[in-house]
Scaffold this motif. Structure first.
Motif, mmCIF file in Angstrom:
data_model
loop_
_atom_site.group_PDB
_atom_site.id
_atom_site.type_symbol
_atom_site.label_atom_id
_atom_site.label_comp_id
_atom_site.label_asym_id
_atom_site.label_seq_id
_atom_site.Cartn_x
_atom_site.Cartn_y
_atom_site.Cartn_z
ATOM 1 N N TYR A 240 111.085 -18.322 44.596
ATOM 2 C CA TYR A 240 109.654 -18.260 44.883
ATOM 3 C C TYR A 240 109.222 -19.400 45.790
ATOM 4 O O TYR A 240 108.410 -19.213 46.696
ATOM 5 C CB TYR A 240 108.853 -18.296 43.581
ATOM 6 C CG TYR A 240 108.902 -17.002 42.821
ATOM 7 C CD1 TYR A 240 108.287 -15.865 43.331
ATOM 8 C CD2 TYR A 240 109.575 -16.911 41.616
ATOM 9 C CE1 TYR A 240 108.340 -14.663 42.653
ATOM 10 C CE2 TYR A 240 109.631 -15.709 40.927
ATOM 11 C CZ TYR A 240 109.009 -14.591 41.448
ATOM 12 O OH TYR A 240 109.054 -13.414 40.779
ATOM 13 N N VAL A 241 109.786 -20.580 45.519
ATOM 14 C CA VAL A 241 109.389 -21.735 46.325
ATOM 15 C C VAL A 241 109.821 -21.533 47.776
ATOM 16 O O VAL A 241 109.039 -21.731 48.708
ATOM 17 C CB VAL A 241 109.990 -23.027 45.752
ATOM 18 C CG1 VAL A 241 109.699 -24.195 46.676
ATOM 19 C CG2 VAL A 241 109.418 -23.306 44.378
ATOM 20 N N LEU B 252 110.333 -18.756 49.198
ATOM 21 C CA LEU B 252 109.498 -17.684 49.741
ATOM 22 C C LEU B 252 108.166 -18.254 50.228
ATOM 23 O O LEU B 252 107.696 -17.935 51.331
ATOM 24 C CB LEU B 252 109.270 -16.618 48.667
ATOM 25 C CG LEU B 252 108.430 -15.409 49.082
ATOM 26 C CD1 LEU B 252 109.155 -14.629 50.168
ATOM 27 C CD2 LEU B 252 108.141 -14.494 47.902
ATOM 28 N N GLY B 253 107.555 -19.117 49.407
ATOM 29 C CA GLY B 253 106.278 -19.703 49.791
ATOM 30 C C GLY B 253 106.370 -20.496 51.082
ATOM 31 O O GLY B 253 105.574 -20.307 51.998
ATOM 32 N N TYR B 254 107.368 -21.367 51.158
ATOM 33 C CA TYR B 254 107.526 -22.161 52.375
ATOM 34 C C TYR B 254 107.886 -21.261 53.554
ATOM 35 O O TYR B 254 107.391 -21.443 54.662
ATOM 36 C CB TYR B 254 108.606 -23.238 52.179
ATOM 37 C CG TYR B 254 108.088 -24.460 51.476
ATOM 38 C CD1 TYR B 254 107.952 -24.481 50.093
ATOM 39 C CD2 TYR B 254 107.698 -25.588 52.190
ATOM 40 C CE1 TYR B 254 107.467 -25.589 49.437
ATOM 41 C CE2 TYR B 254 107.208 -26.711 51.541
ATOM 42 C CZ TYR B 254 107.096 -26.704 50.166
ATOM 43 O OH TYR B 254 106.596 -27.806 49.526
ATOM 44 N N LEU C 186 110.128 -29.908 49.447
ATOM 45 C CA LEU C 186 111.269 -29.244 48.818
ATOM 46 C C LEU C 186 112.128 -30.208 48.018
ATOM 47 O O LEU C 186 112.942 -29.793 47.203
ATOM 48 C CB LEU C 186 112.107 -28.538 49.877
ATOM 49 C CG LEU C 186 111.446 -27.293 50.490
ATOM 50 C CD1 LEU C 186 112.340 -26.648 51.521
ATOM 51 C CD2 LEU C 186 111.084 -26.278 49.413
ATOM 52 N N PRO D 162 110.258 -25.967 39.138
ATOM 53 C CA PRO D 162 110.334 -26.142 40.582
ATOM 54 C C PRO D 162 109.050 -25.716 41.302
ATOM 55 O O PRO D 162 108.847 -26.063 42.457
ATOM 56 C CB PRO D 162 111.493 -25.227 40.989
ATOM 57 C CG PRO D 162 111.555 -24.203 39.922
ATOM 58 C CD PRO D 162 111.111 -24.873 38.670
ATOM 59 N N TYR D 163 108.178 -24.972 40.602
ATOM 60 C CA TYR D 163 107.060 -24.344 41.322
ATOM 61 C C TYR D 163 106.011 -25.339 41.771
ATOM 62 O O TYR D 163 105.203 -25.048 42.634
ATOM 63 C CB TYR D 163 106.446 -23.254 40.446
ATOM 64 C CG TYR D 163 107.502 -22.313 39.950
ATOM 65 C CD1 TYR D 163 108.284 -21.621 40.875
ATOM 66 C CD2 TYR D 163 107.775 -22.178 38.604
ATOM 67 C CE1 TYR D 163 109.294 -20.788 40.446
ATOM 68 C CE2 TYR D 163 108.783 -21.343 38.168
ATOM 69 C CZ TYR D 163 109.549 -20.657 39.095
ATOM 70 O OH TYR D 163 110.553 -19.851 38.684
ATOM 71 N N ARG E 86 106.477 -27.637 43.523
ATOM 72 C CA ARG E 86 106.770 -28.043 44.902
ATOM 73 C C ARG E 86 105.807 -27.403 45.895
ATOM 74 O O ARG E 86 105.706 -27.851 47.030
ATOM 75 C CB ARG E 86 108.202 -27.643 45.247
ATOM 76 C CG ARG E 86 109.198 -28.577 44.590
ATOM 77 C CD ARG E 86 110.601 -28.135 44.813
ATOM 78 N NE ARG E 86 111.503 -29.072 44.163
ATOM 79 C CZ ARG E 86 112.781 -28.830 43.919
ATOM 80 N NH1 ARG E 86 113.293 -27.666 44.287
ATOM 81 N NH2 ARG E 86 113.527 -29.730 43.342
ATOM 82 N N MET E 87 105.123 -26.358 45.443
ATOM 83 C CA MET E 87 104.142 -25.718 46.326
ATOM 84 C C MET E 87 102.964 -26.646 46.615
ATOM 85 O O MET E 87 102.173 -26.372 47.510
ATOM 86 C CB MET E 87 103.615 -24.437 45.685
ATOM 87 C CG MET E 87 104.662 -23.394 45.459
ATOM 88 S SD MET E 87 105.254 -22.727 47.001
ATOM 89 C CE MET E 87 104.297 -21.253 47.077
ATOM 90 N N ILE F 90 102.145 -27.715 50.163
ATOM 91 C CA ILE F 90 101.551 -26.859 51.194
ATOM 92 C C ILE F 90 100.275 -26.146 50.745
ATOM 93 O O ILE F 90 99.328 -26.042 51.519
ATOM 94 C CB ILE F 90 102.556 -25.818 51.743
ATOM 95 C CG1 ILE F 90 103.236 -25.064 50.617
ATOM 96 C CG2 ILE F 90 103.578 -26.504 52.643
ATOM 97 C CD1 ILE F 90 104.070 -23.892 51.134
ATOM 98 N N THR G 190 100.445 -18.035 49.558
ATOM 99 C CA THR G 190 101.179 -19.086 48.835
ATOM 100 C C THR G 190 100.693 -19.185 47.391
ATOM 101 O O THR G 190 101.490 -19.402 46.479
ATOM 102 C CB THR G 190 101.002 -20.460 49.517
ATOM 103 O OG1 THR G 190 99.618 -20.709 49.706
ATOM 104 C CG2 THR G 190 101.707 -20.513 50.846
ATOM 105 N N ILE H 256 102.270 -16.374 45.500
ATOM 106 C CA ILE H 256 103.702 -16.605 45.282
ATOM 107 C C ILE H 256 103.905 -17.654 44.180
ATOM 108 O O ILE H 256 104.837 -17.580 43.391
ATOM 109 C CB ILE H 256 104.364 -17.043 46.601
ATOM 110 C CG1 ILE H 256 104.413 -15.854 47.562
ATOM 111 C CG2 ILE H 256 105.748 -17.602 46.378
ATOM 112 C CD1 ILE H 256 104.739 -16.228 48.984
ATOM 113 N N PRO I 249 105.495 -16.693 39.334
ATOM 114 C CA PRO I 249 106.349 -17.304 38.309
ATOM 115 C C PRO I 249 105.564 -18.132 37.283
ATOM 116 O O PRO I 249 105.988 -18.237 36.134
ATOM 117 C CB PRO I 249 107.297 -18.209 39.105
ATOM 118 C CG PRO I 249 106.593 -18.489 40.368
ATOM 119 C CD PRO I 249 105.732 -17.311 40.658
#
Lengths: 54, 251, 222
Positions: free
Chosen positions: A4-5, A7-9, B34, B44-45, B47-48, B51, B104, B107, B111
């Motif tokens: 997912y990450v 995909l987002g980037y 990242l 890990p999510y 990390r969004m 952005i 974003t 996405i 999850p």
């Protein structure tokens, strides 16, 4: 690397890239239309009135 | 035919420099984002964060520029073509950023919340904002007299003010699933820690630069488009005339 | 201003009374929307009764689009808008008149749709004060916003397709607030509905003020 990450980037970078390329393509197409006319443009307006006078 | 000083394209040395800077900062954001550590709540999510909030905030900036430029166009003393073109350019880039905000966010939500979309106040008001801008951009594409289109579009752009305000305060006014403003968590003792804040701040700079670069070029493109619209017929006439002369000159 | 408004409203309503477009086309359309919802949602499991407020207001929203378009379509022929501009009527009066005419048509449609949800969706109408208040505030907001955006799109070749895109996101808060207020009234807890009614009133006041102030310049441009 999480799906997912990435995909987002990926979506973000791809969208910005596509938009940028579209801008550039559009400008290139327009420049082609305008460019031959562009150089003598300032003198042209004067020349045109003379040419149309007779 | 002599060489020309004005570039026919939309690039310039200044904007090239800006573009390189934007690309470098964006690359830094991606690397920083990242490599963020896994957070306890979101894995890990989170990390969004490098952005998503920057994109969303840049979108507000874009609409603020649109509204400001529209107001400048509407006010008779500052009425200039370029304000109208800037409003349109900024709104279009803003629409791209809004689409990215929704994408974003979605996405990230899949999850974390388990669904792509929830009907919470922040998401809903962002979606409505997106449709408002689409309507505004559609209005700008309607063929009509230039001054009339500019005035009508400028008036239509004013609706973005309440839309952005509601969108921004949606998380405070209603109890939403979407968390509160990311920037408000920067005060010491809040849940976001150093690495996340740093990545997000670099993200803000990157998205701001990307926005500036895109809007500058979209604006220059709009200027070219308008010139092509106005002079297009003259150019075509001249070309045909040249063809005619060429034919006549042929033995 | 009020006299001009009455004149314009009278003109628009007289046209409607004679041409019967609202009665013969918009009203059947509104009821048809209700029937279509019944096809889309399983009528046997009480979904329709529970969602009646939302469906009612969606139908009202669609009808208000048609009513707004109709309100400007009658002036498209024979340079009717130029006539209005030259008439020397106060632009604010023209705005209020046109909005009032649309509002009256919408009230008629809402009565019809109200009967429709009672008959077709077996909804029970409770809390008449909140229901009526919501109707009035929402109608004023819809008519005012519709009239403002209608004049933006009026005279464009693409007005039929552009107006929904411009107007529907703008009136989305009306749909939301009116539906919540009605849900509160129908579920017998009108206390929850009053904040939404306030929101509707604020929306109506904002668009009425915007129209009164901005209609002149917009009419000049259209």
């Amino acid at each position: 690397m999480n799906g997912y990450v990435s995909l987002g980037y990926g979506v973000t970078l791809a969208t910005l890239a596509v938009y940028t390329l579209r801008l550039m393509a559009r400008s290139r197409a327009l420049s082609k239309v305008l460019a031959p006319e562009l150089a003598p443009r300032t003198t042209n307006s004067g020349a045109k009135t003379e040419g149309e006078a007779p | 035919m002599t060489t020309t000083e004005t570039p026919a394209g939309i690039g310039s040395r200044g904007s090239f420099f800006l573009g390189v800077l934007a690309a470098l900062t964006l690359a830094t954001t991606v690397v920083l984002g990242l490599s963020l550590p896994l957070s306890t709540e979101q894995g890990p999510y989170s990390r969004m964060i490098a952005i998503h909030p920057p994109i969303a905030t840049t979108e507000y900036v874009a609409y603020a520029v649109t509204v400001l430029a529209s107001a400048l166009y509407l006010w008779p003393r500052t009425r200039q073509r370029r304000w109208d073109l800037l409003a349109g350019a900024s709104a279009e880039v803003g629409a791209v950023f809004t689409a990215l905000t929704l994408a974003t966010g979605s996405i990230w939500g899949r999850p974390t919340w388990g669904v792509w979309w929830v009907w919470d106040a922040r998401l809903t008001s962002t979606a409505i904002l997106f449709f408002l801008v689409l309507g505004y951009l559609a209005l700008r594409r309607v063929p009509m007299e230039l001054s009339r289109r500019s005035t009508i579009s400028a008036v239509a752009a004013l609706i973005l003010v309440p839309a952005v305000v509601v969108d921004h305060y949606a998380v405070t006014w209603w109890r939403t699933l979407h968390q509160g403003a990311s920037l408000a968590q920067l005060s010491p003792g809040k849940s976001l820690d150093g690495a996340f804040i740093a990545a997000m701040l670099v993200g803000f700079v990157a998205m701001g630069l990307v926005y500036a670069w895109l809007t500058l070029h979209r604006f220059r493109l709009a200027v070219l488009e308008e010139r092509a619209d106005i002079e297009g017929l003259d150019i075509a006439l001249e070309e045909r005339r040249a063809e005619g002369l060429e034919l006549a000159a042929r033995p | 201003m009020w006299r001009d408004a009455a004149l314009v409203a009278g003109k628009d309503l007289r046209i409607e009374a004679r041409s019967r477009v609202t009665l013969n086309q918009v009203a059947p359309f509104a009821v048809l929307v209700l029937v279509l919802f019944a096809f889309a949602l399983d009528p046997d499991r009480g979904i329709l009764t529970r969602t009646a407020p939302g469906l009612f207001w969606v139908a009202v929203l669609f009808s208000s689009l048609l009513a707004t378009q109709r309100s400007y379509a009658v002036e498209a022929d024979d340079a009717g808008r130029d006539g209005l501009r030259l008439s020397g009527l106060d632009p604010a009066g023209i705005f209020l008149g046109k909005a009032a005419a649309v509002a009256l048509e919408l009230v008629g449609l809402q009565i019809l749709l109200g009967i429709g949800i009672v008959v077709l969706y077996s909804a029970h109408l409770h809390g008449p004060v909140l229901l009526l208040g919501t109707c009035l505030a929402a109608t004023a907001g819809l008519a005012a916003a519709g009239t403002v955006y209608g004049v933006l799109a009026a005279g464009l070749r693409v007005r039929e397709t552009l107006l929904p895109l411009l107007l529907l996101p703008v009136v989305a808060p009306v749909l939301l607030a009116a539906t919540r207020a009605w849900e509160a009234a129908l579920s017998g807890a009108p206390g929850d509905g009053w904040p939404w009614l306030r929101l509707l009133a604020v929306f109506a006041v904002i668009y009425l003020a915007a129209g009164v102030l901005g209609y002149g310049p917009l009419l000049e441009e259209a």
